[in-house]
Design a protein around this motif. Sequence first.
Motif, PDB file in Angstrom:
ATOM      1  N   ASP A   1       7.744  10.782   5.567  1.00 50.74           N
ATOM      2  CA  ASP A   1       7.857  11.819   3.974  1.00 50.74           C
ATOM      3  C   ASP A   1       6.880  10.737   3.152  1.00 50.74           C
ATOM      4  N   GLY A   2       6.682   9.968   3.352  1.00 47.38           N
ATOM      5  CA  GLY A   2       5.306   9.015   2.783  1.00 47.38           C
ATOM      6  C   GLY A   2       5.809   7.831   1.496  1.00 47.38           C
ATOM      7  N   THR A   3       6.810   7.473   1.489  1.00 44.84           N
ATOM      8  CA  THR A   3       7.636   6.956   0.310  1.00 44.84           C
ATOM      9  C   THR A   3       7.347   4.940   1.502  1.00 44.84           C
ATOM     10  N   ALA A   4       6.665   4.799   0.741  1.00 44.84           N
ATOM     11  CA  ALA A   4       6.145   3.154   1.233  1.00 44.84           C
ATOM     12  C   ALA A   4       7.991   2.265   0.773  1.00 44.84           C
ATOM     13  N   VAL A   5       8.403   1.141   1.950  1.00 48.04           N
ATOM     14  CA  VAL A   5       9.705   0.613   1.749  1.00 48.04           C
ATOM     15  C   VAL A   5       9.627  -0.770   1.774  1.00 48.04           C
ATOM     16  N   ILE A   6      10.228  -1.503   1.373  1.00 39.68           N
ATOM     17  CA  ILE A   6      10.068  -3.394   1.285  1.00 39.68           C
ATOM     18  C   ILE A   6      11.301  -2.930   1.584  1.00 39.68           C
TER      19      ILE A   6
ATOM     20  N   GLN B   1      20.926   3.179  13.206  1.00 39.88           N
ATOM     21  CA  GLN B   1      21.002   4.607  12.029  1.00 39.88           C
ATOM     22  C   GLN B   1      20.602   4.618  10.650  1.00 39.88           C
ATOM     23  N   ILE B   2      20.830   3.147   9.861  1.00 38.36           N
ATOM     24  CA  ILE B   2      19.962   3.245   9.125  1.00 38.36           C
ATOM     25  C   ILE B   2      18.807   2.635   8.801  1.00 38.36           C
ATOM     26  N   LEU B   3      18.098   1.910  10.293  1.00 39.02           N
ATOM     27  CA  LEU B   3      17.050   1.810  10.686  1.00 39.02           C
ATOM     28  C   LEU B   3      15.915   3.379  10.470  1.00 39.02           C
ATOM     29  N   ASP B   4      16.566   4.128  11.333  1.00 36.01           N
ATOM     30  CA  ASP B   4      16.325   5.777  11.440  1.00 36.01           C
ATOM     31  C   ASP B   4      16.174   6.355   9.768  1.00 36.01           C
ATOM     32  N   LEU B   5      16.993   6.156   9.591  1.00 31.26           N
ATOM     33  CA  LEU B   5      16.852   6.639   7.953  1.00 31.26           C
ATOM     34  C   LEU B   5      16.108   6.015   6.805  1.00 31.26           C
ATOM     35  N   LEU B   6      15.351   4.745   7.434  1.00 31.91           N
ATOM     36  CA  LEU B   6      14.575   4.388   7.083  1.00 31.91           C
ATOM     37  C   LEU B   6      13.043   4.622   7.502  1.00 31.91           C
ATOM     38  N   PHE B   7      13.055   5.190   8.582  1.00 28.88           N
ATOM     39  CA  PHE B   7      12.155   5.327   9.906  1.00 28.88           C
ATOM     40  C   PHE B   7      11.450   6.455   8.426  1.00 28.88           C
TER      41      PHE B   7
ATOM     42  N   ALA C   1       7.781   6.766  -4.985  1.00 28.20           N
ATOM     43  CA  ALA C   1       6.787   6.373  -4.088  1.00 28.20           C
ATOM     44  C   ALA C   1       7.191   4.977  -3.340  1.00 28.20           C
ATOM     45  N   LEU C   2       8.649   3.948  -4.193  1.00 30.43           N
ATOM     46  CA  LEU C   2       8.492   2.674  -3.195  1.00 30.43           C
ATOM     47  C   LEU C   2      10.301   2.379  -3.640  1.00 30.43           C
ATOM     48  N   LEU C   3      10.614   2.051  -2.513  1.00 32.02           N
ATOM     49  CA  LEU C   3      12.057   2.299  -1.800  1.00 32.02           C
ATOM     50  C   LEU C   3      12.435   0.484  -1.479  1.00 32.02           C
ATOM     51  N   ILE C   4      13.528  -0.155  -2.103  1.00 37.50           N
ATOM     52  CA  ILE C   4      13.019  -1.674  -1.727  1.00 37.50           C
ATOM     53  C   ILE C   4      14.529  -1.843  -1.501  1.00 37.50           C
ATOM     54  N   ALA C   5      14.281  -1.564   0.083  1.00 34.59           N
ATOM     55  CA  ALA C   5      15.786  -1.739   0.248  1.00 34.59           C
ATOM     56  C   ALA C   5      16.706  -2.793   0.331  1.00 34.59           C
ATOM     57  N   ASP C   6      17.246  -3.438  -0.492  1.00 43.22           N
ATOM     58  CA  ASP C   6      18.102  -4.549  -0.380  1.00 43.22           C
ATOM     59  C   ASP C   6      19.232  -5.281   0.373  1.00 43.22           C
ATOM     60  N   GLU C   7      19.491  -5.677   1.636  1.00 43.99           N
ATOM     61  CA  GLU C   7      19.885  -6.242   3.195  1.00 43.99           C
ATOM     62  C   GLU C   7      20.898  -4.534   2.752  1.00 43.99           C
ATOM     63  N   VAL C   8      20.438  -3.714   3.220  1.00 41.82           N
ATOM     64  CA  VAL C   8      21.304  -2.461   3.586  1.00 41.82           C
ATOM     65  C   VAL C   8      21.778  -3.152   4.951  1.00 41.82           C
ATOM     66  N   MET C   9      21.662  -3.513   5.852  1.00 38.28           N
ATOM     67  CA  MET C   9      22.404  -3.524   7.121  1.00 38.28           C
ATOM     68  C   MET C   9      23.028  -4.804   7.507  1.00 38.28           C
ATOM     69  N   ALA C  10      23.779  -5.836   6.176  1.00 39.40           N
ATOM     70  CA  ALA C  10      24.300  -6.407   6.470  1.00 39.40           C
ATOM     71  C   ALA C  10      25.555  -6.274   6.812  1.00 39.40           C
ATOM     72  N   GLY C  11      26.295  -7.124   7.618  1.00 34.15           N
ATOM     73  CA  GLY C  11      27.205  -6.581   8.420  1.00 34.15           C
ATOM     74  C   GLY C  11      27.900  -5.448   8.858  1.00 34.15           C
ATOM     75  N   LEU C  12      26.814  -4.798   9.495  1.00 38.04           N
ATOM     76  CA  LEU C  12      27.126  -3.440  10.704  1.00 38.04           C
ATOM     77  C   LEU C  12      27.042  -3.958  11.693  1.00 38.04           C
TER      78      LEU C  12
ATOM     79  N   ALA D   1       0.422  -1.066   0.143  1.00 37.82           N
ATOM     80  CA  ALA D   1       0.193  -0.150   0.213  1.00 37.82           C
ATOM     81  C   ALA D   1       0.977   1.420  -0.145  1.00 37.82           C
ATOM     82  N   PRO D   2       0.428   2.243  -0.206  1.00 35.07           N
ATOM     83  CA  PRO D   2       1.517   3.722  -0.618  1.00 35.07           C
ATOM     84  C   PRO D   2       1.455   4.348   1.092  1.00 35.07           C
ATOM     85  N   GLY D   3       2.806   4.045   1.223  1.00 36.69           N
ATOM     86  CA  GLY D   3       3.180   4.391   2.883  1.00 36.69           C
ATOM     87  C   GLY D   3       3.102   2.988   3.565  1.00 36.69           C
ATOM     88  N   GLU D   4       3.404   1.895   3.063  1.00 32.75           N
ATOM     89  CA  GLU D   4       3.097   1.218   4.089  1.00 32.75           C
ATOM     90  C   GLU D   4       5.121   0.244   4.213  1.00 32.75           C
ATOM     91  N   ARG D   5       4.996  -0.027   5.119  1.00 30.52           N
ATOM     92  CA  ARG D   5       5.967  -0.671   5.697  1.00 30.52           C
ATOM     93  C   ARG D   5       6.236  -1.971   5.346  1.00 30.52           C
TER      94      ARG D   5
END
Length: 239
Positions: free
Chosen positions: A188-193, A177-183, A159-170, A28-32
């Motif tokens: 701002d309304g961007t849906a995130v997978i 920090q990355i979690l805060d960025l994605l939140f 409108a949609l960001l797909i974040a593919d393992e952006v936290m691996a090895g951190l 859905a729009p804006g969904e996580r």
Amino acid sequence: MNAVLDVRGLGKTFGGFTALNGIALTVAPGERLGLVGPNGSGKSTFVNCIAGDFPDHAGVVLFRNRPLAGLKPHERARLGLSRTFQLPRPFRSLTVLENVTVPLRFSVPPLPVADARARARACLERVGLQDKAHSHPHSLTQVDLRKLELARALAPEPALLIADEVMAGLSHSEVDQILDLLFALNGDGTAVIMIEHVMRAITAFSQRLAVFVAGRKIVEGDPQTVLATPEVEAAYLGT
Ligand SMILES: Nc1ncnc2c1ncn2[C@@H]1O[C@H](COP(=O)(O)OP(=O)(O)OP(=O)(O)O)[C@@H](O)[C@H]1O
């Protein structure tokens, strides 16, 4: 239907091997949405099909009600579909700022250079890389490379960001920090997978969780319930 992403009957084979089979998933729009599954379960293949890297697949992918068949990755990006790569792929010869500016120059309509640079600076500030704007990617730490990857992905205001393992090895704090960025981006309304093996992060982030096993979606729903289902426990623990 008012979905930002609507995937129906998605299938993908490599030779005789079935990597994805009959996947149906909506966002859905804006969904996580969190997407998890054991290694090799088809998560990256799913992303590559949606982003246009594997155009030869079965099924239908609708993005903001528009079928994506026949569109190249950059054309899908122009529609508002952004993705990160498991291994960050910056232009090595460009500075951090140029890495974010250049793709904006090729947007439709293209941003004039001053506007592109201003937007890129704002994105770098957003991810905390403003002091490294004139550095080159080779001098960045792992977490900063991930932040650059995110800055590049969020610059077109998707409108949609797909974040593919952006936290691996951190580390723990880098994951936060990355979690805060994605939140913040989602705020701002961007849906995130979010595709992630860091379960702490995925359960904190996801409003809904889908689980892939051996190319099939075996369950989806609220994260706590999904993770407690016997099929999911078996898939992870091998029982
Ligand atoms: N280009 C390809 N050619 C052949 N087989 C592939 C290709 N890409 C993926 N596969 C196979 O498809 C299956 C799914 O792989 P995929 O990378 O999508 O899994 P994943 O869930 O993203 O795994 P991980 O969590 O390890 O990143 C694997 O068995 C993989 O070997």
